[in-house]
Design an enzyme around this catalytic site. Structure first.
Site, PDB file in Angstrom:
ATOM      1  N   TYR A 149       0.856  -1.190   0.000  1.00  0.00           N
ATOM      2  CA  TYR A 149       0.000   0.000   0.000  1.00  0.00           C
ATOM      3  C   TYR A 149       0.888   1.235   0.000  1.00  0.00           C
ATOM      4  O   TYR A 149       1.885   1.290   0.720  1.00  0.00           O
ATOM      5  CB  TYR A 149      -0.896   0.012   1.241  1.00  0.00           C
ATOM      6  CG  TYR A 149      -1.763   1.257   1.365  1.00  0.00           C
ATOM      7  CD1 TYR A 149      -2.808   1.477   0.475  1.00  0.00           C
ATOM      8  CD2 TYR A 149      -1.534   2.203   2.366  1.00  0.00           C
ATOM      9  CE1 TYR A 149      -3.600   2.610   0.584  1.00  0.00           C
ATOM     10  CE2 TYR A 149      -2.325   3.343   2.478  1.00  0.00           C
ATOM     11  CZ  TYR A 149      -3.367   3.533   1.582  1.00  0.00           C
ATOM     12  OH  TYR A 149      -4.147   4.669   1.701  1.00  0.00           O
ATOM     13  N   ASP A 244       9.211   2.683   0.014  1.00  0.00           N
ATOM     14  CA  ASP A 244       8.158   3.385   0.743  1.00  0.00           C
ATOM     15  C   ASP A 244       8.250   2.951   2.203  1.00  0.00           C
ATOM     16  O   ASP A 244       7.820   1.867   2.577  1.00  0.00           O
ATOM     17  CB  ASP A 244       6.786   3.045   0.145  1.00  0.00           C
ATOM     18  CG  ASP A 244       5.656   3.770   0.885  1.00  0.00           C
ATOM     19  OD1 ASP A 244       5.948   4.474   1.874  1.00  0.00           O
ATOM     20  OD2 ASP A 244       4.493   3.616   0.468  1.00  0.00           O
ATOM     21  N   LYS A 272       3.957   8.756   9.120  1.00  0.00           N
ATOM     22  CA  LYS A 272       3.664   8.152  10.418  1.00  0.00           C
ATOM     23  C   LYS A 272       4.612   8.620  11.539  1.00  0.00           C
ATOM     24  O   LYS A 272       4.441   9.727  12.023  1.00  0.00           O
ATOM     25  CB  LYS A 272       3.589   6.632  10.278  1.00  0.00           C
ATOM     26  CG  LYS A 272       2.475   6.262   9.277  1.00  0.00           C
ATOM     27  CD  LYS A 272       2.037   4.827   9.298  1.00  0.00           C
ATOM     28  CE  LYS A 272       0.759   4.677   8.481  1.00  0.00           C
ATOM     29  NZ  LYS A 272       0.893   4.047   7.199  1.00  0.00           N
TER      30      LYS A 272
HETATM   31  C1  LIG Z   1       0.303   4.676   5.823  1.00  0.00           C
HETATM   32  C2  LIG Z   1       1.052   4.469   4.574  1.00  0.00           C
HETATM   33  C3  LIG Z   1       0.939   5.318   3.462  1.00  0.00           C
HETATM   34  C4  LIG Z   1      -0.048   6.462   3.433  1.00  0.00           C
HETATM   35  O1  LIG Z   1       0.227   7.413   4.399  1.00  0.00           O
HETATM   36  P1  LIG Z   1      -0.948   8.443   4.821  1.00  0.00           P
HETATM   37  O2  LIG Z   1      -0.288   9.339   5.819  1.00  0.00           O
HETATM   38  O3  LIG Z   1      -2.047   7.606   5.364  1.00  0.00           O
HETATM   39  O4  LIG Z   1      -1.352   9.162   3.596  1.00  0.00           O
HETATM   40  C5  LIG Z   1       1.741   5.107   2.370  1.00  0.00           C
HETATM   41  N1  LIG Z   1       2.617   4.088   2.349  1.00  0.00           N
HETATM   42  C6  LIG Z   1       2.759   3.240   3.380  1.00  0.00           C
HETATM   43  C7  LIG Z   1       3.774   2.152   3.304  1.00  0.00           C
HETATM   44  C8  LIG Z   1       1.975   3.396   4.517  1.00  0.00           C
HETATM   45  O5  LIG Z   1       2.101   2.528   5.532  1.00  0.00           O
END
Ligand SMILES: *Cc1c(COP(=O)(O)O)cnc(C)c1O
Length: 441
Positions: A149, A244, A272
């Site tokens: 994701y 990511d 995060k």
């Molecule tokens: C949470 C997350 C996102 C999205 O971040 P948001 O702050 O919710 O937009 C993108 N990539 C990864 C790997 C994530 O865990």
């Protein structure tokens, strides 16, 4: 007319009101409890490892706001930093010293990036990094993996179609086919699929993006040599490798998965933990690549609230704690002990249940396999069992993310004592779930 009137909980009342205001009653879909059923808890407050709902019930929180709260709720140092900063104003739309300070804290302790840009969410970080990769390589296509994701930007809401290397199908309405056509989707843990993609789309792939620790669809831990393979094949083909690390950054260690696996991607995205519980995202990489961002370069990216001082202060306070000696080792030890104890019990009882973990991330999976590396290996049928487990835990004061595809987190505030108490409850609930499974046979 029915006379049986069960008194509604405050969460139930609030949720029915919320449904009038927000689609599905929420501002982010998984919060709606759809995959486990029931009413979401409305949270009143948090402290350390605990949260309290609006009905005054207390829970040990293993969701931790989906990862940002590595120090637990309302950490005194983070709260103090926020209060001191907010007294001076909330936003200026001009540079502040706090941005320098957070950047310096990160870059001087992370050899994987030379320059960074702050944004306001993980989604924004990834979206911007993708644009930069396209601008830098002058190529359009991107390659992502099924089961990872990367936030909700158009190009990344694409899931695998049939076949090894596919243009996926959009996983959301509203994403134009022309966007989907630029996104190639491969299964995780499968070098052949990636090789085939690079053959089929020679000199067209701007970047390969992966969660190096895939933790948004279960915890699909990859082999180090697979990630090394991605590093090699992207370099050979003039594509960028993007890690990511919105979830793994500052979680698997201060330098995230890059540091854990000792692999240097071209770009890294963060979110995060970096904001200490306030909205911050970031992307970074070598100076050579990052200097293609405006105003120096021709790849445009901007943000009214980017580098927001209050959020920067929270990030600085949190990351300062993370840098203290032994911080990550202790978190990892606590998590390992927690996972091992539950796994040993499950094995002894012959339950099809396993805790997967890395660092302070864990995943409760109803499975009989000892390793799950791709989303196709997840037993979607087991999610019903998870839903039962979830509600049993909830009624016994343990809060998990409300979906069996979500991972859990252990924070600094989850003391050994809290974890041991929680383990006992978890084991009892595991027995409870397995009893109902036995009965229904
Ligand atoms: C949470 C997350 C996102 C999205 O971040 P948001 O702050 O919710 O937009 C993108 N990539 C990864 C790997 C994530 O865990």
């Amino acid at each position: 007319m029915k006379k049986t009137q069960k008194k509604l909980t405050r969460s139930e009342v609030l949720f029915s009101k919320a449904k009038k205001y927000f689609p599905g009653g929420v501002n982010s879909p998984v919060r709606a409890f759809q995959s486990v059923g029931g009413t979401p808890l409305f949270i009143d407050k948090g402290k350390g490892a605990f949260i309290w709902d609006d009905d005054g019930r207390k829970y040990v929180d293993f969701c931790c706001s989906w990862g940002p709260l590595i120090l637990g709720h309302a950490n005194p140092k983070v709260i103090k930093a926020i209060k001191e900063t907010v007294d001076k104003g909330t936003s200026f739309g001009a540079p502040t010293a706090l941005e320098n300070k957070l950047a310096e804290l990160i870059i001087s302790n992370n050899s994987y990036i030379e320059k960074i840009r702050f944004v306001s969410s993980g989604t924004e970080a990834v979206m911007s990094a993708i644009r930069l990769a396209r601008g830098f390589t002058k190529r359009n296509k991107i390659l992502k993996f099924e089961g990872c994701y990367h936030g909700h930007s158009d190009s990344l809401l694409v899931k695998a179609g049939s076949g090894l290397v596919t243009f996926g199908n959009s996983s959301s309405e509203g994403v134009p086919d022309s966007f989907v056509a630029e996104t190639i989707v491969c299964p995780l843990n499968n070098p052949d699929a990636v090789k085939e993609a690079f053959l089929t789309f020679k000199n067209q792939i701007a970047c390969v993006i992966i969660e190096p620790v895939p933790a948004n669809n279960g915890l699909l831990l990859q082999e180090k040599n697979y990630l090394e393979f991605l590093r090699e094949i992207t370099s050979e083909n003039g594509s960028l490798l993007i890690f990511d690390e919105v979830i793994s950054g500052f979680r698997i260690g201060f330098t995230g998965a890059a540091g854990y696996y000792k692999i240097k991607p071209d770009l890294i995205t963060y979110g995060k933990i970096i904001g200490g519980g306030l909205p911050v995202g970031a992307y970074g990489g070598s100076q050579k690549i990052m200097d293609n961002i405006s105003p120096l370069g021709k790849v445009y990216q901007a943000g009214t609230l980017s580098g927001n001082p209050v959020a920067m202060a929270a990030g600085i306070a949190q990351l300062t704690e993370c840098l203290k000696p032994g911080f990550y080792k202790k978190l990892e030890e606590k998590t390992l002990a927690f996972a091992k104890m539950i796994n040993d019990y499950s094995k002894k009882k012959h339950y099809d249940f396993k805790v997967f973990s890395l660092g302070s991330i864990f995943w409760f999976a109803f499975t009989d396999s000892s390793s799950i590396k791709s989303s196709a290996e997840i037993n979607s049928g087991s999610m019903k069992t998870f839903a039962k487990f979830f509600h049993l835990l909830l009624s016994n004061g343990i809060y998990l993310g409300p979906s069996g595809y979500e991972v859990g987190f252990i924070s600094e505030a989850h003391s050994t004592e809290i974890l041991e108490k929680s383990q006992k409850i978890i084991l009892a609930c595991l027995d409870g779930v397995n009893e109902t499974l036995g009965k229904s046979k």
